[in-house]
Every structure is written in C-alpha cells, then in structure tokens.
Design a protein around this motif. Sequence first.
Motif, PDB file in Angstrom:
ATOM      1  N   UNK A 216       0.829  -1.206   0.000  1.00 44.21           N
ATOM      2  CA  UNK A 216       0.000   0.000   0.000  1.00 44.21           C
ATOM      3  C   UNK A 216       0.869   1.264   0.000  1.00 44.21           C
ATOM      4  N   UNK A 217       0.260   2.399   0.327  1.00 44.81           N
ATOM      5  CA  UNK A 217       0.942   3.690   0.281  1.00 44.81           C
ATOM      6  C   UNK A 217       1.426   4.135   1.654  1.00 44.81           C
ATOM      7  N   UNK A 218       1.720   3.179   2.528  1.00 43.31           N
ATOM      8  CA  UNK A 218       2.165   3.541   3.880  1.00 43.31           C
ATOM      9  C   UNK A 218       3.581   4.098   3.892  1.00 43.31           C
ATOM     10  N   UNK A 219       4.413   3.707   2.923  1.00 44.14           N
ATOM     11  CA  UNK A 219       5.807   4.142   2.931  1.00 44.14           C
ATOM     12  C   UNK A 219       6.123   5.154   1.836  1.00 44.14           C
ATOM     13  N   UNK A 220       5.262   5.282   0.836  1.00 43.23           N
ATOM     14  CA  UNK A 220       5.525   6.202  -0.272  1.00 43.23           C
ATOM     15  C   UNK A 220       4.198   6.587  -0.916  1.00 43.23           C
ATOM     16  N   UNK A 221       4.268   7.614  -1.758  1.00 48.41           N
ATOM     17  CA  UNK A 221       3.054   8.081  -2.437  1.00 48.41           C
ATOM     18  C   UNK A 221       2.848   7.397  -3.783  1.00 48.41           C
ATOM     19  N   UNK A 222       3.733   6.485  -4.118  1.00 50.54           N
ATOM     20  CA  UNK A 222       3.593   5.730  -5.363  1.00 50.54           C
ATOM     21  C   UNK A 222       3.734   4.244  -5.061  1.00 50.54           C
ATOM     22  N   UNK A 223       3.205   3.421  -5.937  1.00 51.11           N
ATOM     23  CA  UNK A 223       3.286   1.983  -5.756  1.00 51.11           C
ATOM     24  C   UNK A 223       4.665   1.485  -6.196  1.00 51.11           C
ATOM     25  N   UNK A 224       5.197   0.556  -5.439  1.00 52.83           N
ATOM     26  CA  UNK A 224       6.565   0.086  -5.664  1.00 52.83           C
ATOM     27  C   UNK A 224       6.609  -1.142  -6.576  1.00 52.83           C
ATOM     28  N   UNK A 225       5.580  -1.384  -7.339  1.00 53.27           N
ATOM     29  CA  UNK A 225       5.542  -2.522  -8.251  1.00 53.27           C
ATOM     30  C   UNK A 225       4.970  -2.075  -9.581  1.00 53.27           C
ATOM     31  N   UNK A 226       5.314  -2.787 -10.643  1.00 55.44           N
ATOM     32  CA  UNK A 226       4.803  -2.442 -11.971  1.00 55.44           C
ATOM     33  C   UNK A 226       3.408  -3.024 -12.155  1.00 55.44           C
ATOM     34  N   UNK A 227       2.606  -2.339 -12.916  1.00 50.30           N
ATOM     35  CA  UNK A 227       1.223  -2.749 -13.149  1.00 50.30           C
ATOM     36  C   UNK A 227       1.142  -3.606 -14.407  1.00 50.30           C
ATOM     37  N   UNK A 228       0.514  -4.768 -14.266  1.00 54.42           N
ATOM     38  CA  UNK A 228       0.371  -5.698 -15.375  1.00 54.42           C
ATOM     39  C   UNK A 228      -1.101  -5.758 -15.771  1.00 54.42           C
ATOM     40  N   UNK A 229      -1.370  -5.505 -17.027  1.00 52.36           N
ATOM     41  CA  UNK A 229      -2.744  -5.462 -17.502  1.00 52.36           C
ATOM     42  C   UNK A 229      -3.015  -6.615 -18.455  1.00 52.36           C
ATOM     43  N   UNK A 230      -4.272  -7.044 -18.490  1.00 52.22           N
ATOM     44  CA  UNK A 230      -4.686  -8.078 -19.433  1.00 52.22           C
ATOM     45  C   UNK A 230      -4.825  -7.465 -20.818  1.00 52.22           C
ATOM     46  N   UNK A 231      -4.564  -8.236 -21.864  1.00 52.48           N
ATOM     47  CA  UNK A 231      -4.836  -7.726 -23.215  1.00 52.48           C
ATOM     48  C   UNK A 231      -6.332  -7.538 -23.421  1.00 52.48           C
ATOM     49  N   UNK A 232      -6.681  -6.593 -24.284  1.00 51.77           N
ATOM     50  CA  UNK A 232      -8.093  -6.386 -24.602  1.00 51.77           C
ATOM     51  C   UNK A 232      -8.623  -7.564 -25.420  1.00 51.77           C
ATOM     52  N   UNK A 233      -9.937  -7.718 -25.478  1.00 49.40           N
ATOM     53  CA  UNK A 233     -10.510  -8.818 -26.270  1.00 49.40           C
ATOM     54  C   UNK A 233     -10.094  -8.730 -27.734  1.00 49.40           C
ATOM     55  N   UNK A 234     -10.007  -9.918 -28.352  1.00 47.52           N
ATOM     56  CA  UNK A 234      -9.654 -10.000 -29.769  1.00 47.52           C
ATOM     57  C   UNK A 234     -10.537 -11.019 -30.462  1.00 47.52           C
ATOM     58  N   UNK A 235     -10.654 -10.863 -31.766  1.00 47.00           N
ATOM     59  CA  UNK A 235     -11.322 -11.864 -32.585  1.00 47.00           C
ATOM     60  C   UNK A 235     -12.735 -12.160 -32.113  1.00 47.00           C
ATOM     61  N   UNK A 236     -12.993 -13.442 -31.888  1.00 42.32           N
ATOM     62  CA  UNK A 236     -14.363 -13.850 -31.543  1.00 42.32           C
ATOM     63  C   UNK A 236     -14.789 -13.366 -30.177  1.00 42.32           C
ATOM     64  N   UNK A 237     -13.857 -12.993 -29.329  1.00 41.90           N
ATOM     65  CA  UNK A 237     -14.210 -12.442 -28.023  1.00 41.90           C
ATOM     66  C   UNK A 237     -14.832 -11.050 -28.140  1.00 41.90           C
ATOM     67  N   UNK A 238     -14.758 -10.451 -29.340  1.00 38.16           N
ATOM     68  CA  UNK A 238     -15.403  -9.150 -29.554  1.00 38.16           C
ATOM     69  C   UNK A 238     -16.816  -9.305 -30.111  1.00 38.16           C
ATOM     70  N   UNK A 239     -17.190 -10.534 -30.507  1.00 39.15           N
ATOM     71  CA  UNK A 239     -18.508 -10.786 -31.093  1.00 39.15           C
ATOM     72  C   UNK A 239     -19.506 -11.093 -29.990  1.00 39.15           C
ATOM     73  N   UNK A 240     -19.945 -10.059 -29.302  1.00 33.20           N
ATOM     74  CA  UNK A 240     -20.812 -10.233 -28.140  1.00 33.20           C
ATOM     75  C   UNK A 240     -21.561  -8.933 -27.874  1.00 33.20           C
ATOM     76  N   UNK A 241     -22.731  -9.072 -27.307  1.00 31.77           N
ATOM     77  CA  UNK A 241     -23.496  -7.920 -26.813  1.00 31.77           C
ATOM     78  C   UNK A 241     -23.762  -8.140 -25.335  1.00 31.77           C
TER      79      UNK A 241
END
Length: 562
Positions: A216-241
């Motif tokens: 958490x932010x108890x020791x600094x005002x920034x996070x001490x780890x890199x942020x890992x994000x999931x890729x956005x949907x592709x292909x058939x995963x975009x064929x949805x409502x």
Amino acid sequence: MTRMKLLARILLASALLGMTLVGVVMAETPSPSAHVALMGKVTSQAEGAMEGVIVGAKKAGSTITTWVVSDAQGQYSFPRDRMEPGNYAISIRAVGYELPRTSVDVTGEPAHLDLQLNKITSTSKLVMQLSNGELLTSVPGTHEDKMALGNCVNCHTLQRVLFSRYNADEMAPVVQRMAMHTNNSSPLHPWNRPPRAPSPPNERQVAAAKYFSTLNLSAADTFEFSLKTMPRPKGRATAVIYTTYDLPRADAAPHDAAIDAQGTVWYSDFDSQFLGKLDPKTGKVVEYPVPLARTGPLAQGGLQIAFDKEGRVYFGNMSQMQVVRFDPKTEKMDTFKPPIPDSDIGDGHLTMIDPAFQQVDGKIWVNVADGTDESGGTWHVDLATNTWTKVTYPPGSPSARAYDVVANSKNDMYGMSFTNNKIWMTNGKTLKTVWYDMPAGEMGCRRGYIDSQDRLWCGGFNGNDLVMFDPRTQKITQWKAPTPWTRPYDAEFDDKTYDWGAGMDNDIALRLNTQTGELIEYLLPHETNVRHVEVQKSGALSSMWLGDQHGGTLIHIEPLAP
C-alpha cells in the motif's frame, strides 16, 4: 425461413462482427446499415484503430445500458433493435484509456459517432481501472500471500487495500476486524459475526498485515511494483453484446440471478432482506421484502435462489437461518427454520438449497456453512412437515462440509467444497455417502450444476479451471482458464455444447466449447464480482446472466457467434 430473410440476417451479422461479404448482392435486400442504430470507429493517438474496446450506450432516464465491442478495424455498431430513438450517454472500458464525456442523439436514421480515446498517464487512475485479477498478478509476493489478499474481494475491491496508508502495526487490527465481518458484508452493510472474547491479532493476521503494508501507500506516495494489464478482447471475443440493468436500491447486492420458465430474472440480495425480479424487456424491477427470522445485530441477506418444478422461488437466508419460499402466482411467502436453538447455531449461516427434484420424494437439500456440530452441515428437509434430517457420516469418513449442494434427477445430492479435493454423493433414500477423489493438484469445486445427463459441472475455484464429473464413468475432466486469477466460482452447461463460468476477480465470463476444448473469455463491461452463473439455454446460442454483487446490476452476456 425465406432466402431473403436469411440473407438479411447474414448481412446484419456481418455488420455486427465487422466482416465483409463478397459476391452477395440483391437489390431488394436492405443494406447492413439499415439494421444499425449507431456505429463508429474507436481510435487513439497511441494505437490508431483499437480492437476490443467495450462501448456502452445508455439512454437518458433509462436503467438499461447496451454494450458492444470494437472489432479489429476499431469499428463498433449497435443493432437497431437494441436502441430506440433518444439521447444516449456513451462510455467505454479500455484499460489505460478514458473517453471525455460524450453523448449522441439516435433517430430513425443510422447515427455515426467516432470515439477518440485519451491515454491515461496517472498511475492512480490506472490502478482504479484494473480488475482484482490484474492487481493480484501485479503485486509481488508468494502464492500464499496473494491468496490472503484475494480473500478481501469477498467484500470489496483490492483498491481499498492498496490505497490505504496503514503500516504493519496499524494494519494488524484492521485485518483482525475484517475477519470479524460476515462473508456477506459490504462497505454499506458491514455485518458482524457473533462477538468473541477480545484478543490480539493472531499470527496469520499479523503476517497478512505485514504483507499488505508492503503493497500500500504507507511508505511512499507511489506503488513500488509495476502494473500488469490483461490484453483487450480480440477476434471472436469481440462478437458479443452485453446488457446491464441497474437495480433500484443504491445498496442492492445481487448474489444469484436465475431465470424462470417465463423469462423473468430473479435475484437474491446478499446484504439485505429482499428477493427481486427483473423484466428483461422493460427493465422493470419489483422487490419483495423478506421477514426477519432472528432479531438483534445479525446479518441480513441471502445467497442461493432456485426454482422447483412448480416455479416457486427458494431463497437461502444466510444468518437468518431460514429457507424462504415464494410463490410468484400468489405472491405468498413462507419461511422454514431448522429445529436448532439460537444458542446452538454459532456462526452458522444457511446458504445453499436445491429443490429442483423435490417432486421425487418431497425433500429438498439444504446446506448450513460453518456453525456448530449441531447446526453446520447438509440437511435433507421435508418442507411439508418441516422435518429436518441431518446427514451424518461414519467415523473415519473424509471431511464432507460442503460449500455447495446440488441434486440429480433421482434427488440424490452432490456435495463439493473449494477447500476439499473430493466430490461426494449422498443417496436420497439411504443418506449413505460415497466419495470421489479429484485429480492430483485439483483443489476442489466451489459451486456447480447438474446437467440433463446427471453430470456435475462446477467451478474449480482454487484450481483456476472448469470441472466436469461423469458418474457413469466416474471420470473427472478439467479445463484450465487461460488467464490467472480467473478463479471460476461457478459453472453451468447449456445441455448442448457450451459450459459457462465466471469468478470474482478478472471480470471475465468464460465460454467453453466442450467438443473442441476452446475457451473464449468475454471481458465484462465493468468491475463485476460474480458468485453465480445462470445459463439461458433458449435461442440458437446459449447466453449467460450474472449478478454484479458489488455493483447493483444484473448483466446479460449474448455471444453473436459460435
């Protein structure tokens, strides 16, 4: 179906999926745009055309939002039958990006609106966009450390932990206090477990507090780890409502959503004494108050809802320790309590119920989690006489405290638990139990369903997989989720081809093709804490309903392609 109608449908599908049809020209056939109410292109300076951006449109004054996903060319389109004329607020989900406030007027003619997204440069803003699963992947620590952090998502997102400023000593009593809240607590309803004698935080709580304070932010005002994000949907995963329905109360917490034979969607409220129903066509919601069974500072709300063959709704009313039965035809509500004095209940809460095959022998299955030896465990219940029979096991039997109980067509009961690597079956006539070992490394299932062949499908929560048990062969089959920390909470087969699942962490709905083993991940439109999946089996393709337990919405996921 006439050739003209078939071709029109193909053209509509091609417009929605971003495909091009070559060599199909008929003067009488409407162009694809005739079936589209709103279309456009999603771009950003950083990426150009953007695939996999979820675009939402909500009409002014409405409680319904429709969402589509941009294709490989960045194109998105809303079908005309999902948008009546009016002014619509437009929103998006694309991690690392934001859209300025945008609205559009939709009329009888196709509307066009291109969306230019801005890349986020603020780390704090980016952290607020990440799912619990992305945060669990991002933070350092052992698997055991992360499992302790993952417990927090029962009641709130992990941002509450990460943005806190408690050091290790300050965090320890916070962790201890959190452990005293019931599993159906929330920031708006912080229900407490029965009081215990005061004591300092235990060793596990101190260790968790120390770990949390390194993130958490108890020791600094920034996070001490890199942020890992999931890729956005592709292909058939975009064929949805997706369609999301806002519920009327700000504190609504839909745990289970279940669809009845008439197409009405019912939901249980995890935090409050309500049963609700939604008309998907109009968005109208009606809620029915559930009477309290126990007085005092006890948790309210319930967990599972289910139907019997007569269409009556059953509700496991958690710490109120009662089964609630509601008849939609007469709107009569009955309640049934186990024959246990309050002094013997302890921390027991009545969670799971299955009346699906009550007509076989007049009995339903009921599970009481935690609790004392008198209250906790599985019960076989005759509601006509309110007779509760506790399922017991011979000395030396494997542990069989269930998390979920489901009935097969003979009204035998399957039990499962995500902390127990066994599945067990209790005979409805003799109450004798047989245990089945899960494969090596499988941690057990959390919730599940019986299909039309009496096979059990369930969510392998800690194993990050979908699981199927076939009692004829006594074989257990597993399919791993592609993304870590998906942790499928529940699973249901559509009795044709697809098994559906979802969990609390990654905001992902899973659809498994059981014939090919292909898994498609549908990223949901917003942060969604999923406890239960409900498959709508009608239509050419099955679809799925979810209760957004932390967000006060119901969500319908409709694939546009096999």
